[in-house]
Design an enzyme around this catalytic site. Structure first.
Site, PDB file in Angstrom:
ATOM      1  N   GLY A 137       0.839  -1.199   0.000  1.00 48.92           N
ATOM      2  CA  GLY A 137       0.000   0.000   0.000  1.00 48.92           C
ATOM      3  C   GLY A 137       0.866   1.237   0.000  1.00 48.92           C
ATOM      4  O   GLY A 137       2.026   1.187  -0.408  1.00 48.92           O
ATOM      5  N   GLU A 196      -9.041  -1.844   0.692  1.00 46.17           N
ATOM      6  CA  GLU A 196      -8.148  -2.374   1.722  1.00 46.17           C
ATOM      7  C   GLU A 196      -8.930  -3.220   2.721  1.00 46.17           C
ATOM      8  O   GLU A 196      -9.970  -2.798   3.200  1.00 46.17           O
ATOM      9  CB  GLU A 196      -7.481  -1.224   2.480  1.00 46.17           C
ATOM     10  CG  GLU A 196      -6.836  -0.200   1.576  1.00 46.17           C
ATOM     11  CD  GLU A 196      -6.099   0.890   2.341  1.00 46.17           C
ATOM     12  OE1 GLU A 196      -5.804   0.681   3.541  1.00 46.17           O
ATOM     13  OE2 GLU A 196      -5.835   1.943   1.747  1.00 46.17           O
ATOM     14  N   HIS A 246      -8.017 -11.340  12.382  1.00 49.18           N
ATOM     15  CA  HIS A 246      -7.266 -12.539  12.747  1.00 49.18           C
ATOM     16  C   HIS A 246      -5.817 -12.112  12.962  1.00 49.18           C
ATOM     17  O   HIS A 246      -5.326 -11.239  12.243  1.00 49.18           O
ATOM     18  CB  HIS A 246      -7.350 -13.588  11.632  1.00 49.18           C
ATOM     19  CG  HIS A 246      -6.568 -14.833  11.914  1.00 49.18           C
ATOM     20  ND1 HIS A 246      -7.010 -15.789  12.812  1.00 49.18           N
ATOM     21  CD2 HIS A 246      -5.370 -15.260  11.431  1.00 49.18           C
ATOM     22  CE1 HIS A 246      -6.103 -16.759  12.865  1.00 49.18           C
ATOM     23  NE2 HIS A 246      -5.105 -16.465  12.054  1.00 49.18           N
TER      24      HIS A 246
HETATM   25  P1  ADP Z   1       0.519  -1.357   3.341  1.00 51.55           P
HETATM   26  O1  ADP Z   1       0.559   0.137   3.283  1.00 51.55           O
HETATM   27  O2  ADP Z   1       1.635  -2.007   2.555  1.00 51.55           O
HETATM   28  O3  ADP Z   1      -0.816  -1.907   2.946  1.00 51.55           O
HETATM   29  P2  ADP Z   1      -0.187  -1.957   6.095  1.00 51.55           P
HETATM   30  O4  ADP Z   1       0.419  -1.271   7.286  1.00 51.55           O
HETATM   31  O5  ADP Z   1      -1.591  -1.591   5.749  1.00 51.55           O
HETATM   32  O6  ADP Z   1       0.810  -1.735   4.877  1.00 51.55           O
HETATM   33  O7  ADP Z   1      -0.067  -3.536   6.356  1.00 51.55           O
HETATM   34  C1  ADP Z   1      -0.676  -4.407   5.444  1.00 51.55           C
HETATM   35  C2  ADP Z   1      -0.010  -5.754   5.360  1.00 51.55           C
HETATM   36  O8  ADP Z   1       0.030  -6.379   6.644  1.00 51.55           O
HETATM   37  C3  ADP Z   1      -0.809  -6.703   4.494  1.00 51.55           C
HETATM   38  O9  ADP Z   1      -0.475  -6.562   3.126  1.00 51.55           O
HETATM   39  C4  ADP Z   1      -0.421  -8.077   5.042  1.00 51.55           C
HETATM   40  O10 ADP Z   1       0.721  -8.577   4.366  1.00 51.55           O
HETATM   41  C5  ADP Z   1      -0.062  -7.792   6.506  1.00 51.55           C
HETATM   42  N1  ADP Z   1      -1.070  -8.244   7.489  1.00 51.55           N
HETATM   43  C6  ADP Z   1      -0.763  -8.940   8.625  1.00 51.55           C
HETATM   44  N2  ADP Z   1      -1.871  -9.206   9.342  1.00 51.55           N
HETATM   45  C7  ADP Z   1      -2.924  -8.672   8.649  1.00 51.55           C
HETATM   46  C8  ADP Z   1      -4.342  -8.631   8.891  1.00 51.55           C
HETATM   47  N3  ADP Z   1      -4.898  -9.194   9.997  1.00 51.55           N
HETATM   48  N4  ADP Z   1      -5.133  -8.017   7.970  1.00 51.55           N
HETATM   49  C9  ADP Z   1      -4.577  -7.449   6.872  1.00 51.55           C
HETATM   50  N5  ADP Z   1      -3.251  -7.442   6.592  1.00 51.55           N
HETATM   51  C10 ADP Z   1      -2.414  -8.052   7.463  1.00 51.55           C
HETATM   52 MG    MG Z   2      -2.687  -1.206   3.763  1.00 50.24          MG
END
Ligand code: ADP
Ligand code: MG
Length: 156
Positions: free
Chosen positions: A17, A81, A86
């Site tokens: 993201g 998003e 979990h």
């Molecule tokens: P980004 O800006 O890359 O989306 P985030 O801080 O939103 O970063 O974190 C998202 C990432 O966290 C997801 O792509 C996934 O790999 C990981 N993740 C771990 N646990 C979860 C969860 N319970 N729900 C969604 N994403 C999760």
């Molecule tokens: Mg994200």
């Protein structure tokens, strides 16, 4: 109007993201690629939704999902998003995320503080958990969609 396209089935790769620090807030959101977002109905309402999600061919979990305006594209494109309710041991970038979006919780809002934002999200999560325990919503957890071969996209 928000309900017109629901339930909405969607499957796609989890991409990086724009690092808004969702994970630091304890609420990581798995982002779908621009291509997957483009496949959504263009008139689908922005806001917060609840439904079911599974990573790869793992278990099906409750989720909250936001459809919002993507700051990376100066808010002319949407972002989708998913926060899976979990605790995962590891990140799952590059994996296939399958979601069925079932219901609408609220529209997008601007919050005056980080505390206000995170407490709203916690309330969204509680609302999603309650809704998804209803028999009519539990049914979709068992939907064949979650047992289809990976990579096959089903949008309807
Ligand atoms: P980004 O800006 O890359 O989306 P985030 O801080 O939103 O970063 O974190 C998202 C990432 O966290 C997801 O792509 C996934 O790999 C990981 N993740 C771990 N646990 C979860 C969860 N319970 N729900 C969604 N994403 C999760
Ligand atoms: Mg994200």
């Amino acid at each position: 109007a928000a309900m017109r396209h629901l339930p909405y089935f969607c499957r796609g790769e989890v991409v990086k993201g724009f690092g808004r620090g969702s994970k630091e807030l304890g609420i990581p959101t798995a982002n779908f690629s621009e291509q997957v977002v483009e496949s959504f109905p263009s008139d689908i309402s922005t806001g917060i939704y609840y439904g079911w999600a599974c990573v790869g061919n793992g278990d099906v979990h409750k989720m909250v999902l936001s459809i919002g305006w993507n700051p990376f594209y100066k808010n002319i494109k949407k972002s989708v998003e998913t926060h899976v309710i979990h605790a995962f041991k590891d990140d799952f970038y590059g994996e296939i995320l399958s979601v069925v979006i079932i219901g609408y919780i609220r529209s997008e809002k601007n919050f005056s503080s980080l505390e206000a934002l995170t407490s709203a999200i916690q309330e969204d999560i509680e609302e999603a958990k309650r809704q998804l325990d209803l028999p009519e919503h539990l049914k979709l957890k068992e939907d064949n969609f979650f047992h289809l071969p990976e990579g096959k996209t089903v949008n309807h």
